[in-house]
Design a protein around this motif. Structure first.
Motif, short mmCIF file in Angstrom:
data_model
loop_
_atom_site.label_atom_id
_atom_site.label_comp_id
_atom_site.label_asym_id
_atom_site.label_seq_id
_atom_site.Cartn_x
_atom_site.Cartn_y
_atom_site.Cartn_z
N GLU A 167 0.83 -1.20 0.00
CA GLU A 167 0.00 0.00 0.00
C GLU A 167 0.87 1.26 0.00
O GLU A 167 0.58 2.23 -0.72
N ALA A 168 1.94 1.26 0.78
CA ALA A 168 2.87 2.40 0.81
C ALA A 168 3.54 2.57 -0.56
O ALA A 168 3.70 3.70 -1.05
N TRP A 169 3.92 1.47 -1.20
CA TRP A 169 4.52 1.51 -2.53
C TRP A 169 3.55 2.13 -3.53
O TRP A 169 3.92 2.97 -4.33
N ARG A 170 2.29 1.69 -3.48
CA ARG A 170 1.26 2.23 -4.40
C ARG A 170 1.09 3.73 -4.19
O ARG A 170 0.99 4.50 -5.14
N THR B 73 1.88 6.54 -6.92
CA THR B 73 0.81 7.42 -7.38
C THR B 73 1.23 8.88 -7.21
O THR B 73 1.04 9.69 -8.12
N GLU B 74 1.80 9.21 -6.06
CA GLU B 74 2.25 10.60 -5.83
C GLU B 74 3.34 10.98 -6.83
O GLU B 74 3.35 12.09 -7.35
N TYR B 75 4.26 10.06 -7.11
CA TYR B 75 5.33 10.31 -8.08
C TYR B 75 4.73 10.55 -9.47
O TYR B 75 5.11 11.49 -10.16
N GLN B 76 3.80 9.70 -9.86
CA GLN B 76 3.19 9.84 -11.18
C GLN B 76 2.42 11.15 -11.30
O GLN B 76 2.46 11.80 -12.35
N LYS B 77 1.74 11.57 -10.24
CA LYS B 77 1.02 12.85 -10.26
C LYS B 77 2.01 14.01 -10.39
O LYS B 77 1.76 14.96 -11.13
#
Length: 145
Positions: free
Chosen positions: A125-128, A132-136
């Motif tokens: 979950e932390a990886w996801r 997600t934050e990186y991709q945003k």
């Protein structure tokens, strides 16, 4: 080897011994039946409290199978796959993993699996979230140009 179903203990040792029996065919089946798994959780009030965790497990299976996420032990991914498949069809597992599981309740199995893999699920979950934050952030940077 247990001789009676009550002798079977679904614990880390069980999944370590049997992780090779969960194959890509099982992962494909979970992905194929994801909607059915979601509906099973929605349709059974006793499973409602597990909704978020079941969705996370489905995403984990997708990311694991695609190769996006491999930072999980083989016993833990086998346990997650077992739990999800058990929700829709325990009979599907019998020839592959254990001789008799019909006496186990869906909720009990899923709760047990989630407790077993809690740490691994938290890491996923932390990886996801990080991904997600990186991709945003990348998307925002690219959209500025």
């Amino acid at each position: 080897m247990p001789h009676h179903p009550k002798d079977i203990k679904l614990d880390k040792t069980f999944f370590q011994r049997n992780d090779g029996k969960i194959t890509d065919r099982h992962f494909a089946r979970i992905i194929e039946k994801a909607r059915e798994i979601e509906d099973t959780v929605k349709d059974r009030p006793k499973l409602h409290g597990l909704w978020k965790d079941v969705l996370l497990c489905l995403e984990l299976i997708r990311d694991y199978r695609s190769g996006e996420y491999k930072q999980i032990s083989t016993w833990a991914i086998a346990a997650v796959a077992f739990g999800l498949l058990y929700l829709i069809n325990p009979m599907e597992l019998i020839p592959d993993v254990i001789p008799v599981v019909g006496y186990l309740d869906d909720v009990a199995v899923m709760v047990l699996i989630l407790k077993l893999v809690k740490g691994e699920l938290e890491e996923y979950e932390a990886w996801r979230k990080e991904r997600t934050e990186y991709q945003k952030a990348i998307s925002r940077l690219l959209n500025r140009e």
